[in-house]
Design an enzyme around this catalytic site. Sequence first.
Site, PDB file in Angstrom:
ATOM      1  N   TYR A   4      40.181  44.821  35.484  1.00 48.72           N
ATOM      2  CA  TYR A   4      39.423  44.809  36.708  1.00 48.72           C
ATOM      3  C   TYR A   4      38.928  45.988  37.112  1.00 48.72           C
ATOM      4  O   TYR A   4      39.901  46.822  37.381  1.00 48.72           O
ATOM      5  CB  TYR A   4      40.372  43.986  37.882  1.00 48.72           C
ATOM      6  CG  TYR A   4      39.911  43.888  39.223  1.00 48.72           C
ATOM      7  CD1 TYR A   4      38.817  42.967  39.499  1.00 48.72           C
ATOM      8  CD2 TYR A   4      40.468  44.672  40.088  1.00 48.72           C
ATOM      9  CE1 TYR A   4      38.530  43.034  40.785  1.00 48.72           C
ATOM     10  CE2 TYR A   4      40.009  44.419  41.498  1.00 48.72           C
ATOM     11  CZ  TYR A   4      38.866  43.527  41.657  1.00 48.72           C
ATOM     12  OH  TYR A   4      38.388  43.699  43.023  1.00 48.72           O
ATOM     13  N   LYS A  41      35.877  42.460  34.836  1.00 42.78           N
ATOM     14  CA  LYS A  41      35.305  41.863  36.455  1.00 42.78           C
ATOM     15  C   LYS A  41      35.058  43.099  37.073  1.00 42.78           C
ATOM     16  O   LYS A  41      35.865  43.677  37.534  1.00 42.78           O
ATOM     17  CB  LYS A  41      36.306  41.049  36.892  1.00 42.78           C
ATOM     18  CG  LYS A  41      35.873  40.556  38.447  1.00 42.78           C
ATOM     19  CD  LYS A  41      36.891  39.811  39.022  1.00 42.78           C
ATOM     20  CE  LYS A  41      36.565  39.504  40.461  1.00 42.78           C
ATOM     21  NZ  LYS A  41      35.628  38.618  40.924  1.00 42.78           N
TER      22      LYS A  41
END
Length: 313
Positions: free
Chosen positions: A146, A175
């Site tokens: 992330y 992400k």
Amino acid sequence: MSAVLRTFSDRLRGIHAATIVPMTPDFEIDEVQLAAHLTSVASTSGINGLLVNGHAGENFVLSLAEKRRVVELARQHAPKDCVIVSGINHESSLEAAREAATLEQAGVDGLLVFPPNSWALGHADDCVIEHHHHIRDATTVPLMLYAAPVGAGAMAYAPPLLTRLVADPRFVAVKEGSWEVAAYEQNLRLIRKQRPDFVVLGSGDEHLLTSYIVGSAGSQVSLACVVPELVVSLWTAAEVGDWERARAAHDKLYPLAVAIYRDAPGGRATVRLKACLKLLGRLSCDAARPPQPAATRGELQALEQALRVVGVL
């Protein structure tokens, strides 16, 4: 393992909705409404997967048993070919590893490793590597990184640290939530040069169009749990280079994205997402767990106006 990773990576392309967790007025998980939410979003044409136990899913205030139950319900109510990714968010690396192993057993296809909130104050790079290694060594499913917003202090990974994280073959995707276009492109170029097979999902809900123009394999976004059809329409147009149609979809989405995500603090986004779903008649209760207070009158007015602009209210 490589065939499994390739399959998972291929399945990540497109739109994946980051879902919320409906609560009762006394802050218990409402499993009936959660099942309905997961079914509705996952069955939308063009939604390829779900991110459960993410920030929108209040992962930092759920117990491990609750997170496992969320995964079980997602597995039960989503279509069989729907990719289920769960977030892992814990300050303790040992607990994060235990959580990851438990959620793998519950049936996830992959795991997304969030940086602990305390890292916003500062951290040693070796601590970040160690944290990811504990989770890696406790699991066998594909793993995702992330990239935190640039406004989240030291939580965002600097290029040298991102390079070290991407080098681990167990991690296959990110992400990309830098929430700033220059940082997004810098990270995208770094990753593509180092590992062309690495999947980059542009996940800044306010600038999805920009990330698609720069380059993206799709998105994991909570905006898709409120207006999944519109987010899919934006991606579908961008994927084939129909930028006129993509811009039209973006112009529709933009006011809603601003109303949900623009005003700090970031934790309010979950409250506003739930408020939207209640305004749309998809939730009977929009409670979020303390310490988040309910949506203010001003927030509700802005959200209602945005939903009307979008054309869904």
